[in-house]
Scaffold this motif. Sequence first.
Motif, mmCIF file in Angstrom:
data_model
loop_
_atom_site.group_PDB
_atom_site.id
_atom_site.type_symbol
_atom_site.label_atom_id
_atom_site.label_comp_id
_atom_site.label_asym_id
_atom_site.label_seq_id
_atom_site.Cartn_x
_atom_site.Cartn_y
_atom_site.Cartn_z
ATOM 1 N N TRP A 197 0.855 -1.188 0.000
ATOM 2 C CA TRP A 197 0.000 0.000 0.000
ATOM 3 C C TRP A 197 0.889 1.235 0.000
ATOM 4 O O TRP A 197 1.550 1.539 0.988
ATOM 5 C CB TRP A 197 -0.890 -0.046 1.233
ATOM 6 N N THR A 198 0.897 1.957 -1.114
ATOM 7 C CA THR A 198 1.784 3.120 -1.273
ATOM 8 C C THR A 198 1.084 4.442 -0.960
ATOM 9 O O THR A 198 1.629 5.513 -1.220
ATOM 10 C CB THR A 198 2.330 3.171 -2.711
ATOM 11 N N HIS A 199 -0.093 4.370 -0.390
ATOM 12 C CA HIS A 199 -0.970 5.525 -0.211
ATOM 13 C C HIS A 199 -0.340 6.667 0.584
ATOM 14 O O HIS A 199 -0.626 7.844 0.347
ATOM 15 C CB HIS A 199 -2.247 5.043 0.481
ATOM 16 N N TYR A 200 0.508 6.334 1.551
ATOM 17 C CA TYR A 200 1.045 7.377 2.430
ATOM 18 C C TYR A 200 2.460 7.814 2.055
ATOM 19 O O TYR A 200 3.139 8.467 2.856
ATOM 20 C CB TYR A 200 0.974 6.913 3.885
ATOM 21 N N LEU A 201 2.874 7.510 0.852
ATOM 22 C CA LEU A 201 4.143 8.044 0.345
ATOM 23 C C LEU A 201 3.849 9.411 -0.260
ATOM 24 O O LEU A 201 3.633 9.554 -1.461
ATOM 25 C CB LEU A 201 4.746 7.097 -0.699
ATOM 26 N N LYS A 202 3.822 10.432 0.569
ATOM 27 C CA LYS A 202 3.367 11.755 0.143
ATOM 28 C C LYS A 202 4.452 12.800 0.390
ATOM 29 O O LYS A 202 4.641 13.257 1.521
ATOM 30 C CB LYS A 202 2.084 12.143 0.884
ATOM 31 N N ALA A 219 10.682 21.820 -12.935
ATOM 32 C CA ALA A 219 10.243 20.438 -12.751
ATOM 33 C C ALA A 219 9.783 20.278 -11.306
ATOM 34 O O ALA A 219 9.795 21.230 -10.515
ATOM 35 C CB ALA A 219 11.376 19.465 -13.077
ATOM 36 N N ALA A 220 9.373 19.076 -10.965
ATOM 37 C CA ALA A 220 8.944 18.806 -9.592
ATOM 38 C C ALA A 220 9.273 17.370 -9.229
ATOM 39 O O ALA A 220 9.179 16.468 -10.065
ATOM 40 C CB ALA A 220 7.448 19.054 -9.433
ATOM 41 N N ARG A 221 9.672 17.174 -7.983
ATOM 42 C CA ARG A 221 9.790 15.827 -7.432
ATOM 43 C C ARG A 221 8.435 15.472 -6.824
ATOM 44 O O ARG A 221 7.885 16.245 -6.033
ATOM 45 C CB ARG A 221 10.856 15.771 -6.336
ATOM 46 N N VAL A 222 7.929 14.318 -7.177
ATOM 47 C CA VAL A 222 6.608 13.910 -6.702
ATOM 48 C C VAL A 222 6.678 12.460 -6.246
ATOM 49 O O VAL A 222 7.397 11.646 -6.823
ATOM 50 C CB VAL A 222 5.551 14.069 -7.813
ATOM 51 N N SER A 223 5.943 12.126 -5.215
ATOM 52 C CA SER A 223 5.944 10.754 -4.715
ATOM 53 C C SER A 223 4.672 10.032 -5.135
ATOM 54 O O SER A 223 3.669 10.646 -5.509
ATOM 55 C CB SER A 223 6.087 10.741 -3.193
ATOM 56 N N ALA A 224 4.716 8.709 -5.037
ATOM 57 C CA ALA A 224 3.655 7.882 -5.601
ATOM 58 C C ALA A 224 2.324 8.035 -4.887
ATOM 59 O O ALA A 224 1.269 7.818 -5.487
ATOM 60 C CB ALA A 224 4.085 6.414 -5.577
ATOM 61 N N GLY A 225 2.333 8.402 -3.609
ATOM 62 C CA GLY A 225 1.088 8.461 -2.861
ATOM 63 C C GLY A 225 0.317 9.759 -2.986
ATOM 64 O O GLY A 225 -0.812 9.860 -2.495
ATOM 65 N N LEU A 226 0.892 10.760 -3.632
ATOM 66 C CA LEU A 226 0.182 12.030 -3.794
ATOM 67 C C LEU A 226 -1.088 11.831 -4.610
ATOM 68 O O LEU A 226 -1.126 11.046 -5.558
ATOM 69 C CB LEU A 226 1.077 13.049 -4.493
ATOM 70 N N GLU A 227 -2.130 12.568 -4.245
ATOM 71 C CA GLU A 227 -3.393 12.542 -4.974
ATOM 72 C C GLU A 227 -3.560 13.836 -5.761
ATOM 73 O O GLU A 227 -2.894 14.834 -5.487
ATOM 74 C CB GLU A 227 -4.552 12.353 -3.998
ATOM 75 N N ALA A 228 -4.469 13.813 -6.726
ATOM 76 C CA ALA A 228 -4.623 14.967 -7.611
ATOM 77 C C ALA A 228 -4.958 16.240 -6.836
ATOM 78 O O ALA A 228 -4.423 17.311 -7.132
ATOM 79 C CB ALA A 228 -5.695 14.682 -8.655
ATOM 80 N N SER A 248 -10.278 13.958 -8.010
ATOM 81 C CA SER A 248 -9.479 14.537 -6.929
ATOM 82 C C SER A 248 -8.636 13.528 -6.175
ATOM 83 O O SER A 248 -7.569 13.868 -5.660
ATOM 84 C CB SER A 248 -10.387 15.287 -5.944
ATOM 85 N N THR A 249 -9.073 12.271 -6.077
ATOM 86 C CA THR A 249 -8.330 11.308 -5.265
ATOM 87 C C THR A 249 -7.525 10.313 -6.091
ATOM 88 O O THR A 249 -6.966 9.358 -5.545
ATOM 89 C CB THR A 249 -9.284 10.536 -4.336
ATOM 90 N N VAL A 250 -7.443 10.521 -7.384
ATOM 91 C CA VAL A 250 -6.603 9.658 -8.217
ATOM 92 C C VAL A 250 -5.139 9.977 -7.941
ATOM 93 O O VAL A 250 -4.747 11.139 -7.845
ATOM 94 C CB VAL A 250 -6.915 9.857 -9.709
ATOM 95 N N GLY A 251 -4.313 8.941 -7.809
ATOM 96 C CA GLY A 251 -2.881 9.132 -7.622
ATOM 97 C C GLY A 251 -2.186 9.230 -8.971
ATOM 98 O O GLY A 251 -2.156 8.259 -9.724
ATOM 99 N N PRO A 252 -1.617 10.391 -9.311
ATOM 100 C CA PRO A 252 -1.050 10.562 -10.657
ATOM 101 C C PRO A 252 0.137 9.655 -10.974
ATOM 102 O O PRO A 252 0.318 9.266 -12.127
ATOM 103 C CB PRO A 252 -0.613 12.035 -10.673
ATOM 104 N N TYR A 253 0.954 9.313 -9.968
ATOM 105 C CA TYR A 253 2.241 8.700 -10.288
ATOM 106 C C TYR A 253 2.318 7.228 -9.909
ATOM 107 O O TYR A 253 3.383 6.701 -9.630
ATOM 108 C CB TYR A 253 3.361 9.533 -9.659
ATOM 109 N N GLY A 254 1.151 6.581 -9.945
ATOM 110 C CA GLY A 254 1.082 5.135 -9.825
ATOM 111 C C GLY A 254 0.529 4.569 -11.112
ATOM 112 O O GLY A 254 1.068 4.764 -12.199
#
Length: 639
Positions: A197-202, A219-228, A248-254
Amino acid sequence: MCHFLLPALLALLTGVNAINFAWESVQLKDSDVGNFSVIAFGDKSKLSFLTSTPACKAFPGSSDWPIDAEWRQLNVSLGGVLLKPIPPAAVCYPGPNYDANKCSYLFQNATFTRFYINDPVTVLTAWPQGGTCYATPFPVGNCTQGGFPEYVVNASTVKHIQMAVNFARNKNLRLVIKNTGHDFVGRSTGAGSLSIWTHYLKSFEFLPEYDQGEYSDTAARVSAGLEAWEMYAYMDKYNITLVSPGGSTVGPYGGWMAGGGHSTIGSIYGLGSDQPLSLQVVTADGRYVTADPDTNEDLYYALRGGGPGTYGIVTSAIVKAYPPLYVSESVVTFVGGDFSMLNTSITNPSLGLNFTFTPPASTKSIETFFEGVNFYQYFGKKIVDNGGTAYSYISRTSNSSFSFTTNIETPGMTKEESFSFLQPLYKKLNDIGIPVNQSMPVTSLSWGSTRQGEGDSPGNSRFATRLFPYSNWEDGPDGTVFNNTMAAIRSTIEAGYTFHGIHIKPDEATAGYPGNSAVNPAFRTAIMHADLFDNTQLQGIAPALAKSTHVKLNDAMNLIRNATPDGGSYINEADVQEPNWQQSFFGDKYERLLEIKRDRDPWGLFWAATTVGSEEWEVRTADGLPTQNGKLCKVGSSA
């Protein structure tokens, strides 16, 4: 040069690979394994064609399922982040978990909160779980785990992910990956599985300067758990634009990025898979690597559009950032046929009611209604050619009536420019007898959902999708190909399905640097991505009925497929029983992706329905439905 700041310093001090965030420096080392060999790294050089592997993944109750002591030791090694969650609706069923108040909460409050998004096992399409424990005030039978995972690793470091990957591989477990749970076909759930579960990698960091190859910009560094919704907040804070989902709750980088990822600004800046300049990944052997145009190029290619849950687990990325962008939005709505309730007044002084319903534009002629729909669809060519997108819904509302609504997004246009741009559409609709009123568009920097990550709850129906080729529009509004395409769409709507069309043009020119991604080539030549929704609710219905409704859905989709022979289908929003899915989802890129999959994951650790290489395995369900409620076994094995 690349600007790594604190992450780069941490990497140098700890001797690990390049990282984006401090928690990525917490990694598994060989010395951590000790006498717990089941978390040791994999070595594909020790495999050969003579190596035999079990016919099925280990399953609760089977002889190769880890004993309780191993699960306890894994949890100790993980620092206590191993969860053994029960289905959320278990509180509604007789047994030790029954709680009337908590069950009531599921119906009265949960859908307005982050309850389901923050639940470790919930996915937002319920039927792939198998319907063994769904929320109901009148339960029949008992609640069982069904297609939900047995254990979940609530990851907050790379080390957590590495340990879970190694344990699953070494113990022959089914492994699934879940972020926010926006999963329509069951790729983030699975019976008898261990879930990461990668949800809290924010984490997030804005980079005012970033240089890589031909790219020299922000550019930006972004983690997998971020949501839109969190991404939109960062856009506001740093006055930038990032390609992110509208939901709104889709994770862009998964999985969104891994499957392609469309958005409001897709006709200007391309797909989600076009954005990463660099990716940080845990691979099937448990190692943590960087993938970019010069390092692990095969992974970099495959992870950008080559399908979710297949090649590795992305923990973070460096993505392109753009200047702030205003988007103007206009809404067009009209109905056709017998709408006898349109001009309705409700007056009841004793109840304090004095209400008049303001109807949308209407025409009694169904032919005129579809003439208006067809003109709108053709006008979509002008929309995407000018960098816009449009999101429409067309439905049959009764045996003799239909409805149409669309949101037209014009990035980069002022409201006055957008108003002028759309005037020909409104004029044509009025000329043919659909009296739509044109109002001034709404212009904003925040074009995503205004919800702050709240309100998502599981749905329970199926749909199929199609990427419509731009070429189907090129013979003009009176052309045979275009009108055959419109006739196919109309037939599906008249059959009772809802048609959701998204006009978008994410071609190669729009994608920009670095290019050469694995995304479905049909996306590059598309003018519209569309979903065909079957509104049949699958929860609790007999398997025979579920199967027959899918046959009808597939028959309807075949009308569209036949009208779009050069099209394809979007893997993230698809039918898990899509015919010839390898071609539909990946086109001529499938063979290369299969080579990468077999090289990077010779153990077959990463498996998800209708992803690259998945045809070698099958979920064996008791009812024959394409859910994840069954043992995962090799196709053709006798186990």
